[in-house]
Scaffold this motif. Structure first.
Motif, PDB file in Angstrom:
ATOM      1  N   LYS A 161     -11.621  17.483 -10.650  1.00  0.00           N
ATOM      2  CA  LYS A 161     -12.248  16.384 -11.383  1.00  0.00           C
ATOM      3  C   LYS A 161     -13.664  16.175 -10.859  1.00  0.00           C
ATOM      4  O   LYS A 161     -13.934  16.398  -9.666  1.00  0.00           O
ATOM      5  N   ARG A 181     -22.107   2.166   0.019  1.00  0.00           N
ATOM      6  CA  ARG A 181     -20.991   1.279   0.406  1.00  0.00           C
ATOM      7  C   ARG A 181     -19.923   2.002   1.225  1.00  0.00           C
ATOM      8  O   ARG A 181     -19.015   1.376   1.760  1.00  0.00           O
ATOM      9  N   ARG A 196      -9.680  15.221   1.498  1.00  0.00           N
ATOM     10  CA  ARG A 196      -8.317  15.345   2.027  1.00  0.00           C
ATOM     11  C   ARG A 196      -8.240  15.310   3.550  1.00  0.00           C
ATOM     12  O   ARG A 196      -7.216  14.949   4.122  1.00  0.00           O
ATOM     13  N   LYS A 255     -11.215  14.425   5.777  1.00  0.00           N
ATOM     14  CA  LYS A 255     -12.267  13.636   6.431  1.00  0.00           C
ATOM     15  C   LYS A 255     -12.917  14.432   7.569  1.00  0.00           C
ATOM     16  O   LYS A 255     -13.530  13.859   8.469  1.00  0.00           O
ATOM     17  N   ARG A 281      -7.353  14.120   8.543  1.00  0.00           N
ATOM     18  CA  ARG A 281      -6.736  12.890   8.039  1.00  0.00           C
ATOM     19  C   ARG A 281      -7.108  12.675   6.578  1.00  0.00           C
ATOM     20  O   ARG A 281      -8.287  12.667   6.236  1.00  0.00           O
ATOM     21  N   ASP A 282      -6.119  12.484   5.757  1.00  0.00           N
ATOM     22  CA  ASP A 282      -6.362  12.209   4.346  1.00  0.00           C
ATOM     23  C   ASP A 282      -6.980  10.815   4.192  1.00  0.00           C
ATOM     24  O   ASP A 282      -6.812   9.948   5.055  1.00  0.00           O
ATOM     25  N   HIS A 283      -7.690  10.607   3.075  1.00  0.00           N
ATOM     26  CA  HIS A 283      -8.163   9.254   2.780  1.00  0.00           C
ATOM     27  C   HIS A 283      -6.979   8.385   2.365  1.00  0.00           C
ATOM     28  O   HIS A 283      -5.934   8.888   1.952  1.00  0.00           O
ATOM     29  N   SER A 284      -7.152   7.074   2.452  1.00  0.00           N
ATOM     30  CA  SER A 284      -6.076   6.150   2.103  1.00  0.00           C
ATOM     31  C   SER A 284      -5.838   6.175   0.599  1.00  0.00           C
ATOM     32  O   SER A 284      -6.681   6.638  -0.178  1.00  0.00           O
ATOM     33  N   SER A 285      -4.673   5.631   0.203  1.00  0.00           N
ATOM     34  CA  SER A 285      -4.394   5.578  -1.232  1.00  0.00           C
ATOM     35  C   SER A 285      -5.375   4.629  -1.918  1.00  0.00           C
ATOM     36  O   SER A 285      -5.670   4.786  -3.096  1.00  0.00           O
ATOM     37  N   THR A 286      -5.901   3.638  -1.189  1.00  0.00           N
ATOM     38  CA  THR A 286      -6.923   2.745  -1.758  1.00  0.00           C
ATOM     39  C   THR A 286      -8.156   3.569  -2.122  1.00  0.00           C
ATOM     40  O   THR A 286      -8.735   3.433  -3.212  1.00  0.00           O
ATOM     41  N   ALA A 327      -7.485   5.698  -5.096  1.00  0.00           N
ATOM     42  CA  ALA A 327      -7.450   4.896  -6.319  1.00  0.00           C
ATOM     43  C   ALA A 327      -8.865   4.473  -6.727  1.00  0.00           C
ATOM     44  O   ALA A 327      -9.214   4.460  -7.917  1.00  0.00           O
ATOM     45  N   MET A 328      -9.693   4.148  -5.725  1.00  0.00           N
ATOM     46  CA  MET A 328     -11.090   3.765  -6.012  1.00  0.00           C
ATOM     47  C   MET A 328     -11.852   4.920  -6.638  1.00  0.00           C
ATOM     48  O   MET A 328     -12.673   4.748  -7.545  1.00  0.00           O
ATOM     49  N   GLU A 374     -10.920   7.151  -8.591  1.00  0.00           N
ATOM     50  CA  GLU A 374     -10.652   7.310 -10.030  1.00  0.00           C
ATOM     51  C   GLU A 374     -11.658   6.540 -10.885  1.00  0.00           C
ATOM     52  O   GLU A 374     -11.966   6.919 -12.015  1.00  0.00           O
ATOM     53  N   GLU A 375     -12.152   5.432 -10.301  1.00  0.00           N
ATOM     54  CA  GLU A 375     -13.098   4.588 -11.042  1.00  0.00           C
ATOM     55  C   GLU A 375     -14.423   5.327 -11.307  1.00  0.00           C
ATOM     56  O   GLU A 375     -15.188   4.957 -12.186  1.00  0.00           O
ATOM     57  N   LEU A 411     -11.535  -4.790  -6.537  1.00  0.00           N
ATOM     58  CA  LEU A 411     -12.168  -3.573  -7.067  1.00  0.00           C
ATOM     59  C   LEU A 411     -11.769  -3.398  -8.525  1.00  0.00           C
ATOM     60  O   LEU A 411     -12.613  -3.239  -9.391  1.00  0.00           O
ATOM     61  N   VAL A 453      -7.022   0.084  -9.522  1.00  0.00           N
ATOM     62  CA  VAL A 453      -7.134   0.563  -8.137  1.00  0.00           C
ATOM     63  C   VAL A 453      -5.975  -0.004  -7.321  1.00  0.00           C
ATOM     64  O   VAL A 453      -5.339   0.705  -6.534  1.00  0.00           O
ATOM     65  N   GLY A 491      -3.017   1.851  -8.111  1.00  0.00           N
ATOM     66  CA  GLY A 491      -3.163   3.188  -7.536  1.00  0.00           C
ATOM     67  C   GLY A 491      -2.871   3.205  -6.041  1.00  0.00           C
ATOM     68  O   GLY A 491      -2.428   4.214  -5.499  1.00  0.00           O
ATOM     69  N   VAL A 492      -3.123   2.088  -5.351  1.00  0.00           N
ATOM     70  CA  VAL A 492      -2.810   2.006  -3.926  1.00  0.00           C
ATOM     71  C   VAL A 492      -1.296   2.100  -3.724  1.00  0.00           C
ATOM     72  O   VAL A 492      -0.807   2.779  -2.824  1.00  0.00           O
ATOM     73  N   PRO A 518       0.069   6.160  -6.152  1.00  0.00           N
ATOM     74  CA  PRO A 518      -1.062   7.066  -6.360  1.00  0.00           C
ATOM     75  C   PRO A 518      -0.847   7.955  -7.584  1.00  0.00           C
ATOM     76  O   PRO A 518       0.230   8.561  -7.720  1.00  0.00           O
ATOM     77  N   PRO A 519      -1.829   8.023  -8.489  1.00  0.00           N
ATOM     78  CA  PRO A 519      -1.657   8.819  -9.706  1.00  0.00           C
ATOM     79  C   PRO A 519      -1.560  10.316  -9.418  1.00  0.00           C
ATOM     80  O   PRO A 519      -0.754  11.017 -10.010  1.00  0.00           O
ATOM     81  N   VAL A 555       1.978   8.361   0.729  1.00  0.00           N
ATOM     82  CA  VAL A 555       2.326   7.033   0.217  1.00  0.00           C
ATOM     83  C   VAL A 555       3.760   7.040  -0.321  1.00  0.00           C
ATOM     84  O   VAL A 555       4.541   6.111  -0.085  1.00  0.00           O
ATOM     85  N   ALA A 593       0.274  10.419   8.905  1.00  0.00           N
ATOM     86  CA  ALA A 593      -0.612  11.005   7.894  1.00  0.00           C
ATOM     87  C   ALA A 593      -1.716  10.024   7.475  1.00  0.00           C
ATOM     88  O   ALA A 593      -2.824  10.439   7.158  1.00  0.00           O
ATOM     89  N   LEU A 594      -1.398   8.741   7.485  1.00  0.00           N
ATOM     90  CA  LEU A 594      -2.355   7.780   6.938  1.00  0.00           C
ATOM     91  C   LEU A 594      -3.072   6.939   7.987  1.00  0.00           C
ATOM     92  O   LEU A 594      -4.031   6.255   7.654  1.00  0.00           O
ATOM     93  N   ARG A 610      -5.372   5.224  10.231  1.00  0.00           N
ATOM     94  CA  ARG A 610      -6.812   5.311  10.398  1.00  0.00           C
ATOM     95  C   ARG A 610      -7.322   4.135  11.205  1.00  0.00           C
ATOM     96  O   ARG A 610      -8.496   4.025  11.481  1.00  0.00           O
TER      97      ARG A 610
END
Lengths: 120, 432
Positions: free
Chosen positions: A60, A70, A91, A93, A97-102, A105-106, A108-109, B104, B108, B111-112, B115-116, B122, B171-172, B174
């Protein structure tokens, strides 16, 4: 304590159901999704600046120009990925370490299209 | 703070350590509500998972270790509190993270949670969360009081929660810098795993004793006292402790299942005795056990009484007389004078257990004073009754054992009559 936990359990699923219901209602109002344009890697490569930053992540194309400032890390961390295939950066960083689901989701915007080669 | 309180405090400290480190290492990115919600969501998840792992580590019965914490029932009380805390925090964790993303956009926020694309970690978190809801539901009585054996089986699902939760967290995570994050979580996970290995394998081998039922003494229509003789090395124990007993009688319900029973014998006796009241399927089955049946004992557990005897008041209710019976039999065997008052609360004379033996000891053991409180005659236990039969209650060590309502009432009365919490000792039967 047990009653409180039971109340919390019910409240949890109520919140999840409410969020999902509101989202479905809000999505319904938006109407049909416009067709997704396809971009080639060359086109993406033309947007490799801090104030004009496109990325390709998992097929994408994203325009994160307005988000670079930001992002939690300094722009210098993101800049090398601008105009490129950046799935690895997203995936891992850079340290596995993967980025968070937040964050996902962001992201996608900011989608503006798909990579032409993988476009339908 | 005494050593036992310190031991409990240490458990909480270990459980909350990752959350404290994370709070300092990754504070809210700004003062915006979304950033604060995100911060609280992360901390809730970290604190909840830390508590879950420590609750798992202390859930395995390690004979002897429970005494550092004042006995197995006290240790499991902390296990329950850690478990409930973890349940609440882990419910709040995804909700706060989703709410943090609402500014946001709503999609979103959704999606948190869901996740799509991708977002495997998650979904592993969801598996951990849902399995936690399933295994905690019977413990929290969501569907009424659980059957012990079924509860035990469902509670094993906690391993799924721990494993999937660990993968999700590693995995998550941070909020804590790598590799400290991995070190912290692997330390806690190893602690839980070591307790599992020790509790399920090594402790079974080291603290499991083969016995045989030698005598079945019917104390009342619904109570038996089993005398057990050792088939190999006998179990060393202290008066008032309890064991997990597993019988091997064919065609008798609960064969091979472990259930806790209090020892009613003196540690000086040649045989070991347990008093069993018909309170459920397994204890009902034991009413019909026959001499010669092989049983396996695991234990001993509990830390109700100190080694030496002082000025004490004992308050017992119903089958809660058992640990006191073991203690007074032991004291009688030593032949020394004591200074102990026992208030034995029963509904009426017909429901009195071991009362003839206690009256005999009242007559022969110097300084042992038995008072029987009949509910149908005296009404609920009262301050007046306590003060009348034990004027110096405030200066005594008070030990209470019995059904929940009596235990609570006796505790309140003792506190109201000047007994300090430090001198108040209770043994609760309800282990769930």
């Amino acid at each position: 304590m047990k009653k409180f936990c039971y109340s919390a359990f019910i409240a949890f699923w109520s919140c999840i159901a409410t969020l999902l219901a509101v989202n479905v209602l809000a999505t319904g109002e938006k109407g049909a999704t416009p067709a997704t344009p396809g971009y080639s890697l060359e086109e993406v490569a033309a947007h490799a600046a801090e104030d004009d930053c496109w990325l390709v992540i998992e097929g994408k194309v994203y325009d994160i120009s307005t988000y670079v400032a930001r992002h939690p890390t300094p722009p210098s961390v993101l800049l090398p990925w601008c105009g490129k295939e950046a799935t690895e950066g997203m995936r891992t960083k850079g340290y596995g370490r993967d980025h968070s689901s937040t964050a996902w989701a962001m992201l996608e915007e900011f989608q503006i299209g798909v990579l032409a080669e993988s476009a339908p | 703070m005494n050593n036992k309180a310190l031991a409990h405090a240490l458990l909480w400290l270990v459980a909350l350590a990752p959350a404290v480190v994370a709070a300092f290492h990754a504070p809210p990115a700004s003062s915006a509500p979304g950033d604060w919600l995100n911060f609280l969501g992360r901390i809730a998840g970290i604190a909840g998972f830390g508590m879950l792992l420590v609750a798992a580590a202390v859930s395995f019965r390690l004979p002897g270790v429970d005494r550092w914490f004042g006995g197995l029932t006290k240790l499991w009380n902390t296990h329950h509190l850690l478990g409930c805390g973890a349940f609440l925090l882990l419910l709040v964790h995804p909700l706060l993270l989703a709410m943090a993303a609402v500014p946001l956009s709503l999609s979103v926020a959704i999606g948190v949670l869901f996740p799509p694309d991708g977002g495997g970690a998650v979904w592993l978190g969801w598996i951990a969360l849902v399995s936690m809801m399933v295994f905690m539901a019977p413990s929290l009585g969501f569907f009424g009081p659980p059957k012990y054996q079924r509860w035990k089986s469902i509670h094993r699902l906690s391993a799924v929660t721990a494993v999937f939760g660990l993968v999700h967290t590693l995995a998550l995570s941070r909020s804590i810098e790598s590799p400290y994050s991995q070190w912290l979580w692997w330390t806690l996970a190893t602690l839980a795993l070591a307790a599992l290995v020790y509790g399920l394998i090594l402790a079974r081998w080291r603290h499991r004793y083969p016995y045989r039922v030698s005598v079945v003494h019917r104390v009342a229509p619904n109570v038996v006292e089993l005398s057990l003789e050792a088939l190999a090395r006998p179990m060393a124990y202290r008066a008032g402790q309890f064991v997990y007993l597993c019988h091997q009688q064919r065609n008798l319900h609960g064969r091979g299942e472990e259930h806790p029973y209090t020892l009613s014998s003196s540690p000086d006796e040649a045989v070991l005795r347990v008093a069993v009241k018909d309170l459920g399927d397994a204890s009902r089955a034991l009413q019909s056990v026959v001499p010669g049946t092989a049983v396996a004992l695991t234990g001993p557990y509990g830390d109700f009484f100190p080694k030496s005897s002082g000025r004490e008041l004992w308050i017992a209710g119903g089958i809660g007389i058992t640990p006191f019976l073991g203690r007074v039999r032991w004291l009688a065997g030593r032949g020394e004078a004591v200074d102990i008052g026992l208030i034995y609360c029963i509904q009426d004379e017909a429901r009195a257990l071991f009362v003839e033996e206690l009256r005999q000891l009242n007559a022969t053991l110097p300084g042992f004073n038995l008072t029987v409180h009949y509910f149908y005659k005296h009404g609920p236990l009262s301050s007046d009754f306590l003060r009348y039969h034990c004027r110096d209650i405030a200066s005594r060590e008070v030990y209470i054992c019995g059904p929940g309502p009596l235990l609570q009432l006796a505790r309140d009365l003792a506190l109201a009559n000047g007994v300090s919490r430090r001198r108040l000792h209770t043994e609760e039967f309800n282990l769930l």
